[in-house]
Write an enzyme that holds these catalytic residues in place. Structure first.
Site, PDB file in Angstrom:
ATOM      1  N   GLU A  89       0.816  -1.208   0.000  1.00 51.90           N
ATOM      2  CA  GLU A  89       0.000   0.000   0.000  1.00 51.90           C
ATOM      3  C   GLU A  89       0.850   1.258   0.000  1.00 51.90           C
ATOM      4  O   GLU A  89       2.058   1.225   0.253  1.00 51.90           O
ATOM      5  CB  GLU A  89      -0.941   0.009   1.202  1.00 51.90           C
ATOM      6  CG  GLU A  89      -0.236   0.012   2.539  1.00 51.90           C
ATOM      7  CD  GLU A  89      -1.214  -0.256   3.684  1.00 51.90           C
ATOM      8  OE1 GLU A  89      -1.734   0.724   4.230  1.00 51.90           O
ATOM      9  OE2 GLU A  89      -1.432  -1.428   4.008  1.00 51.90           O
ATOM     10  N   CYS A 102       3.725   8.555  -0.317  1.00 56.88           N
ATOM     11  CA  CYS A 102       4.421   7.641   0.582  1.00 56.88           C
ATOM     12  C   CYS A 102       4.533   6.291  -0.117  1.00 56.88           C
ATOM     13  O   CYS A 102       3.534   5.724  -0.543  1.00 56.88           O
ATOM     14  CB  CYS A 102       3.656   7.513   1.896  1.00 56.88           C
ATOM     15  SG  CYS A 102       4.426   6.371   3.078  1.00 56.88           S
ATOM     16  N   CYS A 109       7.507  -6.519   6.714  1.00 50.78           N
ATOM     17  CA  CYS A 109       8.675  -5.934   7.375  1.00 50.78           C
ATOM     18  C   CYS A 109       9.116  -6.884   8.475  1.00 50.78           C
ATOM     19  O   CYS A 109       8.280  -7.522   9.122  1.00 50.78           O
ATOM     20  CB  CYS A 109       8.314  -4.565   7.960  1.00 50.78           C
ATOM     21  SG  CYS A 109       9.698  -3.717   8.767  1.00 50.78           S
ATOM     22  N   CYS A 113       8.393  -3.565  15.070  1.00 47.73           N
ATOM     23  CA  CYS A 113       8.117  -2.475  16.017  1.00 47.73           C
ATOM     24  C   CYS A 113       6.738  -2.669  16.649  1.00 47.73           C
ATOM     25  O   CYS A 113       5.778  -3.047  15.979  1.00 47.73           O
ATOM     26  CB  CYS A 113       8.201  -1.125  15.316  1.00 47.73           C
ATOM     27  SG  CYS A 113       9.856  -0.776  14.658  1.00 47.73           S
ATOM     28  N   CYS A 116       3.468  -0.834  15.069  1.00 49.14           N
ATOM     29  CA  CYS A 116       3.334  -0.742  13.615  1.00 49.14           C
ATOM     30  C   CYS A 116       2.645  -1.971  13.036  1.00 49.14           C
ATOM     31  O   CYS A 116       3.012  -3.108  13.345  1.00 49.14           O
ATOM     32  CB  CYS A 116       4.715  -0.572  12.985  1.00 49.14           C
ATOM     33  SG  CYS A 116       4.683  -0.467  11.188  1.00 49.14           S
ATOM     34  N   CYS A 335       0.132   2.809   8.233  1.00 50.33           N
ATOM     35  CA  CYS A 335       0.710   1.913   7.231  1.00 50.33           C
ATOM     36  C   CYS A 335       0.521   0.454   7.634  1.00 50.33           C
ATOM     37  O   CYS A 335       0.803   0.065   8.763  1.00 50.33           O
ATOM     38  CB  CYS A 335       2.197   2.214   7.070  1.00 50.33           C
ATOM     39  SG  CYS A 335       2.903   1.328   5.701  1.00 50.33           S
TER      40      CYS A 335
END
Length: 346
Positions: A89, A102, A109, A113, A116, A335
């Site tokens: 996205e 962005c 990922c 974190c 996130c 995100c």
């Protein structure tokens, strides 16, 4: 698997067309078509036999816009689907000084974190340079832009993934997107966000990429940062701050510290004092972020009033700080949220 033609620079395209027995000017024609979002059938000034050969060995556009969502604040969230079925996205954000996109640098990922959504499910794979470029191409075309009439003026590498965990592809993307033969976006119009991979921050400086470096700081002590960001188990705050100072010294570019406000974790008076110490003596700015709620993470953000109080304390201590404008709260702005929702529904 067909190769992604957008992965190539103008010189690499010249080598490809030369290998097909074509004159070098064909490379420039192909480059312009690619950055307009064209497929091979659309490249009408190329010989038909060349288009056929290219279509057999290459992919022109490696993604399509699967869905888009328009927010009441003018931002637009995009879901892209790649040729292999991976969904990522991005978000388009209009500003008075220009339009910002962005972009994502990885599918998923692996940084993990704690606040996130992008890292839920881990890293699927790196995106190639051309696959990152394709996001910019697709959105520029969506808004009616072309190579010579860009509808995007600024880029932030703050979508899914850790850019410096995909160093080679990301830096090639930077070379491609700033090339005068493509979109010619200036390095100063590009921001790169990192959780703090120290050796690659230094390498980015040494390799001469003068983008705006945004460090995801989010805590003022090693203990709290380790709780929020697993990367802090490898790199202490001292190492990270030394690396961003090195980046400033090599590039002359002011460093941005991203600081997500987590209620009860990093918003005390002592955090303000420590931020003052961490930012003293070199040009930098603290970008305060009101945390978007992610149900899988369960971390509490703060109110606007609480954010304003924290920001005022920093200003009273002569720390340059502002609260980042939030976009797309009504369309899953954080995100990774839309990607997760789409995959779950599918």
């Amino acid at each position: 698997m067909p190769e992604i033609l957008l992965d190539n620079s103008i010189d690499e395209l010249k080598e490809i067309v030369a290998g097909l027995g074509q004159p070098s000017f064909r490379a420039g024609q192909i480059m312009k078509w690619l950055y307009c979002g064209a497929e091979f059938d659309d490249m009408t000034n190329l010989p038909a036999d060349l288009r056929t050969v290219l279509s057999c060995g290459y992919v022109a556009q490696p993604l399509v816009i699967q869905e888009h969502y328009e927010s009441s604040d003018g931002s637009v969230k995009f879901l892209y689907r790649y040729s292999d079925g991976n969904i990522i996205e991005g978000v388009y954000m209009p500003h008075s000084y220009g339009n910002t996109l962005c972009v994502s640098t990885q599918a998923g990922c692996r940084m993990g974190c704690s606040f996130c959504a992008s890292g839920i499910g881990g890293l699927v794979r790196n995106l190639t340079a051309g696959e990152i470029v394709a996001q910019v191409v697709a959105v520029n075309k969506f808004f009616g832009g072309s190579v010579t009439d860009r509808k995007i003026s600024n880029l932030v590498l703050m979508g899914s993934g850790e850019p410096l965990d995909n160093y080679d592809n990301v830096t090639k993307f930077l070379r491609l997107i700033t090339d005068k033969n493509t979109f010619n976006i200036g390095m100063r119009s590009i921001s790169l966000s990192t959780c703090g991979i120290v050796e690659n921050i230094r390498k980015l400086a040494d390799d001469g990429y003068g983008v705006t470096l945004s460090l995801s700081l989010h805590a003022t002590t090693d203990e709290t940062r380790r709780e929020l960001m697993p990367i802090a188990n490898k790199y202490g705050l001292g190492e990270v701050i030394d690396a961003v100072k090195y980046y400033f010294e090599k590039t002359g570019r002011r460093v941005i510290f991203e600081y997500a406000l987590v209620k009860g974790r990093n918003m005390s008076f002592f955090d303000c004092k420590r931020l003052r110490e961490l930012t003293r003596g070199y040009p930098c700015h603290v970008n305060l972020i009101r945390l978007n709620y992610v149900k899988e993470k369960g971390m509490a953000g703060c109110t606007e009033a609480e954010a304003q109080r924290f920001c005022k304390k920093l200003e009273e201590m002569n720390v340059s700080a502002t609260i980042r404008r939030s976009f797309g709260n009504d369309i899953g702005g954080a995100c990774g949220q839309l990607r997760r929702s789409y995959i779950a529904k599918r």
